[in-house]
Design an enzyme around this catalytic site. Structure first.
Site, PDB file in Angstrom:
ATOM      1  N   CYS A 113     125.572  41.786  57.517  1.00 24.21           N
ATOM      2  CA  CYS A 113     126.725  41.759  58.438  1.00 24.21           C
ATOM      3  C   CYS A 113     126.572  42.712  59.616  1.00 24.21           C
ATOM      4  O   CYS A 113     127.229  42.550  60.638  1.00 24.21           O
ATOM      5  CB  CYS A 113     128.015  42.054  57.687  1.00 24.21           C
ATOM      6  SG  CYS A 113     128.383  40.840  56.414  1.00 24.21           S
ATOM      7  N   HIS A 250     132.934  43.656  63.516  1.00 20.54           N
ATOM      8  CA  HIS A 250     132.518  42.630  62.559  1.00 20.54           C
ATOM      9  C   HIS A 250     133.772  42.154  61.830  1.00 20.54           C
ATOM     10  O   HIS A 250     134.591  42.957  61.391  1.00 20.54           O
ATOM     11  CB  HIS A 250     131.501  43.224  61.576  1.00 20.54           C
ATOM     12  CG  HIS A 250     131.308  42.360  60.366  1.00 20.54           C
ATOM     13  ND1 HIS A 250     131.004  41.020  60.469  1.00 20.54           N
ATOM     14  CD2 HIS A 250     131.412  42.628  59.040  1.00 20.54           C
ATOM     15  CE1 HIS A 250     130.915  40.507  59.253  1.00 20.54           C
ATOM     16  NE2 HIS A 250     131.160  41.454  58.376  1.00 20.54           N
ATOM     17  N   ASN A 280     134.434  35.426  57.503  1.00 17.12           N
ATOM     18  CA  ASN A 280     133.334  36.368  57.725  1.00 17.12           C
ATOM     19  C   ASN A 280     132.050  35.567  57.958  1.00 17.12           C
ATOM     20  O   ASN A 280     131.558  34.915  57.037  1.00 17.12           O
ATOM     21  CB  ASN A 280     133.209  37.276  56.500  1.00 17.12           C
ATOM     22  CG  ASN A 280     132.115  38.317  56.638  1.00 17.12           C
ATOM     23  OD1 ASN A 280     131.253  38.222  57.510  1.00 17.12           O
ATOM     24  ND2 ASN A 280     132.126  39.305  55.768  1.00 17.12           N
TER      25      ASN A 280
HETATM   26  N1  ACO Z   1     142.368  33.678  44.669  1.00  9.54           N
HETATM   27  C1  ACO Z   1     143.246  34.111  43.749  1.00  9.54           C
HETATM   28  N2  ACO Z   1     143.021  35.212  43.003  1.00  9.54           N
HETATM   29  C2  ACO Z   1     141.880  35.861  43.199  1.00  9.54           C
HETATM   30  C3  ACO Z   1     140.919  35.470  44.157  1.00  9.54           C
HETATM   31  C4  ACO Z   1     141.203  34.310  44.907  1.00  9.54           C
HETATM   32  N3  ACO Z   1     140.366  33.847  45.850  1.00  9.54           N
HETATM   33  N4  ACO Z   1     139.876  36.336  44.120  1.00  9.54           N
HETATM   34  C5  ACO Z   1     140.164  37.248  43.198  1.00  9.54           C
HETATM   35  N5  ACO Z   1     141.368  36.958  42.621  1.00  9.54           N
HETATM   36  C6  ACO Z   1     142.071  37.703  41.592  1.00  9.54           C
HETATM   37  C7  ACO Z   1     141.138  38.480  40.690  1.00  9.54           C
HETATM   38  O1  ACO Z   1     140.613  37.631  39.684  1.00  9.54           O
HETATM   39  C8  ACO Z   1     142.057  39.532  40.146  1.00  9.54           C
HETATM   40  O2  ACO Z   1     142.826  38.967  39.121  1.00  9.54           O
HETATM   41  P1  ACO Z   1     143.188  39.834  37.802  1.00  9.54           P
HETATM   42  O3  ACO Z   1     144.007  40.976  38.318  1.00  9.54           O
HETATM   43  O4  ACO Z   1     143.933  38.856  36.984  1.00  9.54           O
HETATM   44  O5  ACO Z   1     141.878  40.255  37.256  1.00  9.54           O
HETATM   45  C9  ACO Z   1     143.002  39.817  41.312  1.00  9.54           C
HETATM   46  O6  ACO Z   1     142.897  38.687  42.189  1.00  9.54           O
HETATM   47  C10 ACO Z   1     142.630  41.070  42.065  1.00  9.54           C
HETATM   48  O7  ACO Z   1     141.235  41.045  42.324  1.00  9.54           O
HETATM   49  P2  ACO Z   1     140.541  42.145  43.198  1.00  9.54           P
HETATM   50  O8  ACO Z   1     139.103  41.768  43.382  1.00  9.54           O
HETATM   51  O9  ACO Z   1     140.862  43.470  42.638  1.00  9.54           O
HETATM   52  O10 ACO Z   1     141.320  41.904  44.565  1.00  9.54           O
HETATM   53  P3  ACO Z   1     141.361  42.822  45.824  1.00  9.54           P
HETATM   54  O11 ACO Z   1     142.746  43.195  46.110  1.00  9.54           O
HETATM   55  O12 ACO Z   1     140.331  43.895  45.790  1.00  9.54           O
HETATM   56  O13 ACO Z   1     140.919  41.772  46.946  1.00  9.54           O
HETATM   57  C11 ACO Z   1     138.937  41.280  48.246  1.00  9.54           C
HETATM   58  C12 ACO Z   1     139.636  41.174  46.882  1.00  9.54           C
HETATM   59  C13 ACO Z   1     139.738  40.440  49.234  1.00  9.54           C
HETATM   60  C14 ACO Z   1     137.539  40.706  48.134  1.00  9.54           C
HETATM   61  C15 ACO Z   1     138.905  42.764  48.656  1.00  9.54           C
HETATM   62  O14 ACO Z   1     138.331  43.554  47.651  1.00  9.54           O
HETATM   63  C16 ACO Z   1     138.170  42.967  49.919  1.00  9.54           C
HETATM   64  O15 ACO Z   1     138.654  42.679  50.981  1.00  9.54           O
HETATM   65  N6  ACO Z   1     136.940  43.536  49.847  1.00  9.54           N
HETATM   66  C17 ACO Z   1     136.095  43.714  50.965  1.00  9.54           C
HETATM   67  C18 ACO Z   1     134.938  42.857  50.765  1.00  9.54           C
HETATM   68  C19 ACO Z   1     134.504  42.089  51.976  1.00  9.54           C
HETATM   69  O16 ACO Z   1     135.257  41.708  52.845  1.00  9.54           O
HETATM   70  N7  ACO Z   1     133.248  41.861  52.017  1.00  9.54           N
HETATM   71  C20 ACO Z   1     132.641  41.120  53.042  1.00  9.54           C
HETATM   72  C21 ACO Z   1     131.199  41.423  53.103  1.00  9.54           C
HETATM   73  S1  ACO Z   1     130.913  43.092  53.469  1.00  9.54           S
HETATM   74  C22 ACO Z   1     131.436  43.283  54.981  1.00  9.54           C
HETATM   75  O17 ACO Z   1     131.389  42.378  55.752  1.00  9.54           O
HETATM   76  C23 ACO Z   1     131.961  44.592  55.364  1.00  9.54           C
END
Ligand code: ACO
Length: 323
Positions: A113, A250, A280
């Site tokens: 990225c 980004h 993304n």
């Molecule tokens: N739909 C519904 N529920 C979902 C989904 C989905 N697509 N994905 C995960 N869940 C659920 C999980 O299973 C979990 O359920 P549980 O509590 O029953 O176990 C719950 O949602 C919470 O999951 P988390 O992974 O803890 O959710 P979080 O609030 O952290 O959000 C996310 C996830 C959006 C990926 C977040 O961590 C994030 O934004 N991370 C940054 C990662 C990123 O953007 N990376 C891109 C590449 S790196 C870069 O470009 C910088």
């Protein structure tokens, strides 16, 4: 002082739109969850047979047209991608051939990225030290090909696309008022490899696999590293944040964009956001956002742009560019 000056930019998005409702038919998710957690509403998906080089070539043609030059005027292509057409040769050489560029050099840069920030830094260095006079910097990705479409925690986040920027050489005074790339700041820390990676690949003996990510950890590191590198870029040029016209980040997800903007203290109206429409797109996201800001007239000649990104590796970095 020799500076790398922006001559024009362009973008290309595959035709197929995939909405959150479309994804909800594949995995257990819904539009509300995706919008609340990421700000993403839709993404583009490359057609069957449409490769990263095809997207890159279309974006490059648009950038060359905007710059008012032809491919024969180019002597360098630096293409950032983590989803090359083939293991080798570089996707940049396929773009070179497709554009009809018969001289100079073309190669790929891999910083996931952060790829565009890295590629721009490389091209700028080569232009400033006289190894090239006109360069095409491209970010192009087909992340849809490396997603695990059974993993709802990752497949909702990414999309396909390409953006390109043409650079030429200009003369400046060597201070922050110059047009062109003022500075680039690159970082990596390989200890975090396992938080964001794609399994498989040529030397591991396994076919290319799928994107794996520890989302929460990536989120925390992203906000910390991005705020730090923004500060570093401003300090290096004797600038304060108020002097920046546009943050062109980004586009990882809306919450990372908002948290980083809040932490560094830039108003939301100065941040170019495309993540809602593109998701993304990894190395393509900054040039896509740049092209959107130029196309709708927000980015004007003389404006100071701050580009920043973080990605797998971890890698992260920033460029200051006066348009
Ligand atoms: N739909 C519904 N529920 C979902 C989904 C989905 N697509 N994905 C995960 N869940 C659920 C999980 O299973 C979990 O359920 P549980 O509590 O029953 O176990 C719950 O949602 C919470 O999951 P988390 O992974 O803890 O959710 P979080 O609030 O952290 O959000 C996310 C996830 C959006 C990926 C977040 O961590 C994030 O934004 N991370 C940054 C990662 C990123 O953007 N990376 C891109 C590449 S790196 C870069 O470009 C910088």
């Amino acid at each position: 002082m020799r500076r790398s000056v922006a001559l024009g930019c362009g973008a290309y998005l595959p035709e197929r739109r995939m909405t959150n409702d479309d994804i909800a038919r594949i995995v257990d998710t819904d539009d509300q969850w995706i919008v609340e957690r990421t700000g993403i509403r839709e993404r583009r998906i490359a057609a069957v047979g449409e490769r990263t080089s095809d997207l890159a070539t279309r974006a490059a043609e648009a950038a060359l047209a905007a710059a008012g030059i032809g491919a024969s005027d180019l002597d360098l292509i630096v293409l950032a991608t983590a989803t090359p057409d083939d293991t080798f040769p570089a996707t940049a050489t396929k773009v070179q051939a497709a554009l009809g560029m018969r001289r100079g050099a073309a190669f790929d840069v891999q910083a996931v990225c952060s790829g565009f920030v890295y590629a721009l830094a490389v091209a700028d260095s080569m232009l400033r030290c006289g190894q090239a006079a006109t360069a095409l910097v491209i970010g192009a990705e087909t992340f849809s090909r490396i997603l695990d479409w059974t993993d709802r925690s990752t497949c909702v986040l990414f999309g396909d696309g390409a953006g390109a920027l043409v650079l030429g050489v200009g003369e400046g005074q060597g201070d922050k008022r110059d047009r062109g790339v003022l500075s680039s700041h690159l970082h990596s820390d390989g200890r975090y490899h396992d938080l964001l990676y794609v399994d498989g690949g040529p030397s591991s003996g396994a076919a290319v696999g799928h994107l794996r990510m520890a989302g929460r950890d990536v989120f925390k590191h992203a906000v910390t590293n991005l705020s730090a590198v923004v500060e570093e870029a401003l300090t290096a040029n004797g600038l304060v944040l108020d002097e920046v016209d546009w943050l062109v980040p980004h586009q990882a997800n809306r919450r990372i964009l908002d948290s980083t903007a809040r932490k560094i203290g830039i108003p939301a109206e100065k941040v170019i956001v495309t993540v809602d429409r593109h998701a993304n797109t990894s190395a393509a996201s900054i040039p896509l956002a740049l092209a959107a800001g130029v196309a709708d007239g927000r980015i004007q000649r003389g404006h100071l742009l701050l580009l920043e990104a973080m990605g797998g590796g971890f890698t992260w970095g920033a460029n200051l560019l006066r348009w």
